[in-house]
Design an enzyme around this catalytic site. Structure first.
Site, PDB file in Angstrom:
ATOM      1  N   HIS B  29       0.837  -1.199   0.000  1.00  0.00           N
ATOM      2  CA  HIS B  29       0.000   0.000   0.000  1.00  0.00           C
ATOM      3  C   HIS B  29       0.873   1.251   0.000  1.00  0.00           C
ATOM      4  CE1 HIS B  29      -2.258  -3.348   1.700  1.00  0.00           C
ATOM      5  NE2 HIS B  29      -3.366  -2.750   1.341  1.00  0.00           N
ATOM      6  N   HIS B  69      -1.469  -1.483   7.152  1.00  0.00           N
ATOM      7  CA  HIS B  69      -1.113  -1.530   5.723  1.00  0.00           C
ATOM      8  C   HIS B  69      -0.177  -0.389   5.347  1.00  0.00           C
ATOM      9  CE1 HIS B  69      -4.744   0.995   6.014  1.00  0.00           C
ATOM     10  NE2 HIS B  69      -4.246   1.658   5.003  1.00  0.00           N
ATOM     11  N   PRO B 117      -5.623  -5.404  11.353  1.00  0.00           N
ATOM     12  CA  PRO B 117      -7.064  -5.324  11.603  1.00  0.00           C
ATOM     13  C   PRO B 117      -7.354  -3.935  12.189  1.00  0.00           C
ATOM     14  CG  PRO B 117      -6.105  -7.362  12.484  1.00  0.00           C
ATOM     15  CD  PRO B 117      -4.968  -6.443  12.158  1.00  0.00           C
ATOM     16  N   ASN B 183      -7.036  11.249   4.411  1.00  0.00           N
ATOM     17  CA  ASN B 183      -6.730  11.527   3.002  1.00  0.00           C
ATOM     18  C   ASN B 183      -7.949  11.382   2.095  1.00  0.00           C
ATOM     19  OD1 ASN B 183      -6.984   8.760   2.644  1.00  0.00           O
ATOM     20  ND2 ASN B 183      -4.785   8.398   2.775  1.00  0.00           N
ATOM     21  N   HIS B 263      -4.054   3.085  -3.314  1.00  0.00           N
ATOM     22  CA  HIS B 263      -4.219   2.615  -1.941  1.00  0.00           C
ATOM     23  C   HIS B 263      -3.537   1.275  -1.730  1.00  0.00           C
ATOM     24  CE1 HIS B 263      -5.916   1.193   1.795  1.00  0.00           C
ATOM     25  NE2 HIS B 263      -6.417   2.375   2.019  1.00  0.00           N
ATOM     26  N   SER B 383     -21.648  -9.300  38.578  1.00  0.00           N
ATOM     27  CA  SER B 383     -21.917 -10.660  38.105  1.00  0.00           C
ATOM     28  C   SER B 383     -20.644 -11.447  37.869  1.00  0.00           C
ATOM     29  CB  SER B 383     -22.724 -10.597  36.800  1.00  0.00           C
ATOM     30  OG  SER B 383     -23.935  -9.902  37.002  1.00  0.00           O
ATOM     31  N   GLU B 412     -17.046  -4.675  24.917  1.00  0.00           N
ATOM     32  CA  GLU B 412     -16.170  -5.805  25.214  1.00  0.00           C
ATOM     33  C   GLU B 412     -14.902  -5.793  24.375  1.00  0.00           C
ATOM     34  OE1 GLU B 412     -19.408  -5.953  24.488  1.00  0.00           O
ATOM     35  OE2 GLU B 412     -20.356  -6.624  26.345  1.00  0.00           O
ATOM     36  N   HIS B 474     -27.561 -15.625  25.923  1.00  0.00           N
ATOM     37  CA  HIS B 474     -26.541 -15.501  26.955  1.00  0.00           C
ATOM     38  C   HIS B 474     -25.899 -16.835  27.338  1.00  0.00           C
ATOM     39  CE1 HIS B 474     -28.071 -11.491  27.139  1.00  0.00           C
ATOM     40  NE2 HIS B 474     -27.383 -11.160  28.204  1.00  0.00           N
ATOM     41  N   ARG B 530     -21.544 -19.716  36.661  1.00  0.00           N
ATOM     42  CA  ARG B 530     -22.452 -18.847  37.417  1.00  0.00           C
ATOM     43  C   ARG B 530     -22.942 -19.563  38.675  1.00  0.00           C
ATOM     44  NH1 ARG B 530     -28.643 -17.985  36.762  1.00  0.00           N
ATOM     45  NH2 ARG B 530     -28.949 -16.068  37.935  1.00  0.00           N
TER      46      ARG B 530
END
Lengths: 681, 681
Positions: B29, B69, B117, B183, B263, B383, B412, B474, B530
């Site tokens: 790139h 990249h 990523p 850009n 690119h 919890s 998360e 869940h 749990r």
């Protein structure tokens, strides 16, 4: 009774019912439900257009709930409309009841989407609104409907809210009104301990119309909804400052509102008094599941009125239909997800092409033949070859849905959830594409698509270390085994909750596309190569030969001269390597070798047992080759089998160098297979 | 040469080197790298404090890159600093080269993080800044350093950017300066086809200081960096409008700037002329890997100056150290991730408790003994039982890092990436917690943590359908098998890239915590129940008995009277069910039954083969029970074995009802095991 009085009573009734459900179940989330009761009641009773006698009516307004833990509010509301019985409410969160802890899609009862994992519910709604615009652009504004979203503090915090907010604003989805139930309290803490963003400003940055109101004030809710609906060119956010646990009292009669404790447990456990609260809200603690007579009477009127509004919209439909019978026939096909005739065998394929390119060929054909397909790409259309579809249409733009392509930007989870939302809306066939390694980002939405049995098609290209130079961050290794776990998981209908299809060549790609498109009851994924692949040997029409791939696994090359000495099995581009390896084994060792292509183990295991045993009898030594983890093929090689796979992250280098370095060559297949067979001697 | 002139030459040199690398590799790139060259050069040469002779110096300023990249830009910059050779650049994207297509963490060479990523890289940086603040709050501002982030259009779009932006603003991370290389062009299209958000306004909504500048103007970059650094109470965003492919020309000498084509491919392939571009940028097309002499000379000065600045900061450290030798000893222990003495056997555990509660007991102890642990929860501390840690400290607040708890909110993936960033920074031990089903959201960050070998500890509670009433959204089913794929995947050092630990009772939980904390070379996950679980039978100290769990699998109950007739294997709460089932088998059928607990197959498979064969010899019928997909235990039961698992989504109901309905009872274990053994008769 004055409307305002009965409205108050209805909202209080929802509060009581919600608290009672949680109390009875001894688990659940009463506080939020009590705070949101006013909005949901006003929305359903005064604004939403639906037919209480036919909740599946396709042109209804939609209500997408994001905070699934507020299910008691939704169930109570739908109980007032007659969709749930008192017994259903009393069996909240119990085995076999239609009132699970988090709502599961049940359109016939008015539940548009499964929710619980926060953020996805409202994103589904944005997807549904895109589908609505798509259909309106084709059939006319008579079928326009509104899409209402309901979100909580948690949903606002979820990363995906950025994708949904950005795209809804970018596309100018004026049909979308989102109520943000801002009660300043989340499960563990007050919101102020987690966040101090200016949410209004954030949504304004995305091009939304934003209002902030007292969220328990009925007139304020009405004014805000009026203003939101009047905004036709952009989505609207109503930030409703609501009171968590509204009406809750302690035993001694003190207020127990705005307490974190009421978020996730029964009032009585949280420190409030259930009976004092019910009394405070005008109910009878001995009959907390009762509907107040005046509320029941009022809701009879509401239902009649809603039905009347639906009739008016139906009349518009009938008028259009009378003038446009052919268009209507098409619309009905869309709504029933009936596919047009597709000449699969006639789709041109070039032997030896990368399966992503083969998919591009299919997409180019489908662009001309499946008029209700919407294709999205997460900024990779040139690479994932959805550009062949885009070349025949245009991308959605602000207020313009004449095209059929969604430029989702780099937001894979959002794209997936939007696609699921389109499927939930119905009438369209959503497809979305990115690199296979990024399927990781999409998993939460794939899981819900599987649970909801929604037919979204995922295109995942760059399927193995042969991505090459981009290196380990972009090279899937564990992803195929990972997504096949969803294939093993059955949905509530007993079907594979996902179909994962990794075709071995261009023609199998056409077959895989057919399988995906014909899978009307759940999501499918096409796992495609970046690099070119030699087409498999076939007598006659290559497509017809590849048709056997629809059984999930089939014999590509049959042994000759008796029982096979060895079976080689793979999928994707590894099959071509096996075919070459098999030639060496035949030539040098005079072995009877069979080669099996298995694009989907899940589909294969659904075949009659004798077919499975014909293709892969476990008493013949079976050797698998996969670019994924060895476990990817473990179930196909049987107890006597062996799998060569990759057990480590990849490396940055040209793919053919990697093939050599990592042993993905015919010569290595030959050698490893010989070693493997020597164990049986 | 005037500084401004040489600065321009240096930036042009980076442009040429970047383009040359991509040209030589025939992939990569170039466009973005050419646009960002000015900023990175100014930043590294004039602003960042680091020691060119010791890139691992812990008190250096950090540079976290998001758009992996754009690696040619980073490698070229680090080449000017002497960290990569010309040959390294020439071997960009080749097997064995230290210049993979996307950067992989290599602190000794100045690469702080693996990227590719999108979105995660800058979030790691926010996490690193939190770690820096945590240490500064304990040891003093003398160790303060800046954290610079570099993000592109794609990263801005990624969902996670919302989490990183919100939390950096909420915590008032004034040490953070982020350059947004805007850009206006992304991989497939111009940004305007995807997004029209007001990015400045969005970050302002999160409490950031925002400037918009011409991103190729050196003086503008300097002014903006000065202003950003002057903002001490909030993070700063510099939106730099840059020119993609800056300096690119076609063969005929026309500008080829701002073209989408540059690119993701070599200039020559994109339609530009490589040699005309190099010439245009003042270089020699025949020697595109050359460093201009004046740039080389200038960078000698830069290195000397950076070293001098580092010396000044080192002097501050030395002065502090002289006054605070004990504090320094502690700091050194933190930086080397040396654990204090922990009396694991002395951590109180209550027999029969849920493993999440057992984890809470460990956390309460660690809060008092591991002073550099940072615990985060995604709004579930009540919890997931991180509240036992929180009870002994406070949550981070704006400008206040005296506590050790991060209220991450419902985000998360962000929480996971922040934790990875803390680990990358060093000096702290990050732990983060949520429900196991939401590990799906965290997978992309877990994968990078595994690849980067970063010791983040994930606490995942509510580990099975026994979540109960919350229902299928869940209830994890496929998640354990899914995360164990990462256990099978080896990192570049040949170790399991992840340790997945599902302890069977309170004492195994202590052991699992020990394993996780002692795993210094990669992420670990604790998968916890749990519901309460009966503690396993043990003679003497339960903790000492459970110590065997550290081998990944061990015999909980040994058969008596000869070879076992049957081995029962499980992990988590299913082990206790097997113990009861085994009792029935012994009592009613007089069978010799062994029970094995296997908290981690990955760890078990690292044991000597004879140990593995002692515990689970494959020639004895072996029967597994799992609340996950059957494949979860497939590798442990061997070819003769059978696994009872769940092959479908769960249901909303109390967990003990589900145990009955789904067959997770001692009686059913008895029955199924008898049936299983009958196959061998």
């Amino acid at each position: 009774m004055a409307e305002s009085k009965v409205s108050q009573r209805a909202a209080d009734n929802i509060r009581i019912l919600s608290a009672a459900m949680v109390e009875q179940a001894k688990s659940g989330h009463p506080g939020g439900a009590m705070g949101g009761a006013d909005f949901i009641h006003i929305l359903f009773s005064e604004y939403m257009v639906f037919d209480p006698s036919d909740n599946s009516w396709p042109f209804r307004d939609r209500f997408f709930m994001d905070p699934g833990h507020m299910s008691p509010m939704l169930y109570s509301q739908l109980h007032l409309l007659g969709n749930y019985s008192t017994e259903d409410l009393q069996h909240f969160r119990q085995w076999g009841s239609p009132t699970p802890g988090h709502p599961e899609v049940d359109v016939a009862r008015g539940v548009e989407n499964t929710s619980g994992p926060l953020g996805q519910g409202h994103t589904f709604g944005v997807g549904a609104a895109i589908a609505e615009r798509f259909l309106a652009a084709r059939f006319g504004e008579w079928l326009a409907h509104r899409t209402f979203l309901y979100i909580s503090d948690g949903g606002i915090q979820e990363e995906i809210a950025q994708g949904a907010g950005r795209i809804a604003g970018f596309l100018g989805l004026g049909q979308v009104t989102m109520f943000y139930d801002a009660n300043d309290i989340q499960l563990s803490t007050e919101v102020s301990e987690v966040m101090d963003e200016d949410t209004a400003k954030k949504y304004e940055a995305w091009g939304w119309h934003v209002q902030t109101i007292e969220g328990n004030n009925h007139d304020a809710i009405r004014s805000a909804l009026d203003a939101a609906i009047a905004e036709t060119g952009r989505p609207s956010l109503i930030i409703g400052k609501t009171v968590m646990g509204k009406g809750a009292l302690t035993e001694s009669g003190e207020s127990f509102e705005r307490e974190v404790e009421t978020h996730g447990q029964p009032l009585s456990k949280a420190g409030a008094s259930f009976s004092a609260t019910v009394k405070n809200l005008g109910g009878d603690p001995d009959a907390p599941f009762a509907v107040f007579p005046e509320v029941a009477a009022y809701y009879e009127e509401v239902k009649a009125e809603r039905k009347q509004l639906a009739q008016e919209r139906r009349a518009a439909y009938e008028a259009w239909k009378a003038e446009n019978p052919e268009q209507d026939a098409k619309l009905q096909r869309f709504l029933s997800r009936e596919l047009p005739d597709i000449d699969w065998a006639g789709i041109p394929q070039k032997a030896g092409s990368a399966t992503r390119n083969a998919s591009g060929m299919v997409l180019a054909y489908l662009a001309d033949h499946v008029e209700n397909m919407i294709v999205a790409s997460a900024d990779l259309s040139n690479s994932d070859k959805t550009n062949s579809f885009l070349a025949k249409t245009t991308a959605f733009a602000k207020g313009d849905f004449t095209g059929a392509f969604l430029q989702a930007g780099v937001s894979e989870l959002t794209m997936a959830a939007l696609s699921v939302g389109m499927a939930l809306h119905g009438g369209v066939i959503p497809v979305c594409a990115t690199f296979f390694v990024f399927s990781d980002y999409m998993k939460p939405a794939i899981r819900l698509a599987g649970l909801m049995e929604q037919p979204v098609i995922f295109i995942w290209t760059h399927d193995a270390f042969r991505v090459g130079e981009d290196g380990p961050t972009h090279q899937p290794v564990e992803q195929e085994a990972q997504i096949r776990l969803m294939e093993q998981l059955k949905n509530h209908s007993g079907r594979n909750s996902f179909l994962a299809l990794r075709p071995a060549d261009a023609d199998e790609t056409t077959v895989a596309w057919r399988m995906a498109l014909e899978n009307a009851h759940g999501p499918s994924g096409l796992i495609l190569s970046r690099q070119d692949i030699a087409s498999l040997p076939a007598k006659g029409s290559r497509y017809e030969a590849a048709q056997a791939a629809a059984k999930g696994a089939y014999i590509v090359e049959k042994e000759t001269g008796g029982e096979p000495d060895l079976i080689l099995v793979a999928n994707g581009s590894e099959v071509a390597t096996l075919v070459e390896g098999a030639a060496l084994l035949r030539q040098r060792k005079k072995l009877r070798v069979r080669v099996v292509s298995a694009p989907s183990e899940g589909v294969f295991r659904n075949q009659p047992e004798d077919y499975q045993m014909d293709v892969l009898p476990f008493d013949i030594p079976t050797f698998g080759l996969t670019a994924g983890l060895p476990v990817t093929l473990r179930g196909l090689v049987g107890p006597l089998g062996e799998v060569i796979g990759l057990s480590h992250f990849g490396h940055s280098a040209p793919f053919n160098v990697l093939d050599e370095k990592l042993g993905y060559t015919p010569e290595n297949v030959y050698q490893k297979a010989v070693d493997f067979l020597s164990d049986f001697e």
